[in-house]
Enzyme design. Structure first.
Site: not given
Length: 365
Positions: A19, A254, A260, A276, A326, A330
């Protein structure tokens, strides 16, 4: 046109963690522990062609490439012109190919803007707010401000009529500044926004990193943002809120989905991971060069081994009145050591508060 199995997308990291910024909250920089050998990490032309050929060959009617990093512009514009040529070369009849591109904006110029416009790329531009907020964490390699260049990139994209949205990170330093951030975006004419908590773990304690917003402040950020946005909801899109207003909650994120999202993360050397956020040696599924394992087999393995973890939830989570909104959040959000219940999101308090407030607003009209 026949397709092979459930459709999935590819999230491609063609420069790995490389980066031209050194953001203080970068979650992907630790990937350098997996790929320390080379000074630069760049997907080869052969790797690119192998990926495009195999993926489009699956015959999905709407295949999608999502290009991320690190910073994908470090590949150079020629790389993506080649990618588009390969997409055209290997496209099946009737396929509608999509391309998403997440960038910090530092390298964008007129040529990049025209390329995105001409090839209908959907661009995500990282901008945390006005300069004094944006520059808290998003500094260049010399430790200097990146705001002016990013804001100029937004104007270039707008002038070239590129479809783009702004991605803003919520941190412990700006969680109490929702109004300042939102008004800046609104007054600047930005209409498509996204806000994500800068969740990372402290490498020593395993708890939320100092820059990550704590559950209480993140809850207050979301509630204040919702109140500010509600009168503007027909004019301004906030991705975290839009789906709450959609029929059958279509387009939910997501993190709030029952399963997922269906995609594979592809590293610069062809290594394949389930997400990721989970680019870790023990999570590696395979490599594009594996002769006996193609993308469908790797996705099937992901669905068998990785995705079911989403349903490893506590009884209290399943009994929550907001569970259907929800589904425990995640997987990444369950990992902090200071999460009181590791079988649901550390931001449960924030999300339940958001859903309750939004539900009251919807019922009151």
């Amino acid at each position: 046109m026949a397709k092979k199995g459930r459709q999935f997308q590819l999230l491609v990291k063609p420069t790995s963690f490389d980066c031209n910024l050194r953001c203080g909250y970068c979650f992907y920089l630790k990937t350098r522990n997996l790929y320390p050998q080379a000074p630069r990490h760049l997907m080869s032309r052969d790797e690119l062609e192998r990926m495009v050929r195999e993926y489009l060959g699956l015959g999905f009617p709407a295949p999608v490439f999502i290009w991320q990093g690190g910073e994908p512009t470090l590949c150079g514009l020629d790389f993506f012109e080649t990618a588009v040529e390969l997409e055209k070369k290997y496209a099946r009849p009737g396929q509608v190919i999509g391309n998403g591109f997440q960038t910090n904006g530092l390298a964008l110029d007129q040529s990049w803007a025209e390329f995105f416009s001409r090839n209908h790329f959907l661009v995500g531009l990282s901008l945390d707010g006005p300069a004094k907020i944006h520059d808290l964490f998003r500094k260049n390699l010399s430790g200097q401000s990146s705001f002016d260049r990013v804001f100029s990139a937004a104007q270039l994209l707008r002038k070239a009529r590129v479809e783009f949205n702004l991605l803003s990170m919520v941190t412990s330093a700006n969680a109490d500044r929702a109004a300042e951030i939102y008004r800046f975006f609104k007054e600047s004419g930005f209409r498509f926004l996204q806000f994500i908590p800068a969740l990372e773990l402290d490498p020593e304690s395993g708890k939320l990193a100092d820059f990550s917003p704590a559950p209480g402040p993140y809850r207050e950020f979301l509630l204040e943002l919702l109140e500010l946005w509600w009168p503007d909801r027909e004019k301004i899109s906030i991705r975290e809120f839009d789906w709450l207003l959609a029929p059958n909650y279509e387009g939910r994120l997501c993190i709030f989905a029952e399963h997922c999202a269906p995609y594979l993360a592809i590293e610069h050397n062809g290594d394949v991971y389930p997400c990721d956020f989970f680019v870790r040696e023990k999570e590696r599924i395979g490599n594009l060069r594996d002769e006996k394992t193609g993308l469908p087999q790797m996705f099937a393995r992901r669905e068998k081994i990785f995705s079911p973890r989403k349903k490893w939830l506590s009884r209290s989570c399943r009994a929550c009145p907001w569970f259907r909104f929800c589904f425990g959040g995640c997987l990444r959000e369950r990992e902090p050591k200071n999460n009181p219940d590791p079988k649901k999101s550390v931001y449960c308090e924030a999300y339940s508060g958001l859903f309750e407030r939004a539900w009251k607003k919807l019922k009151s009209g």
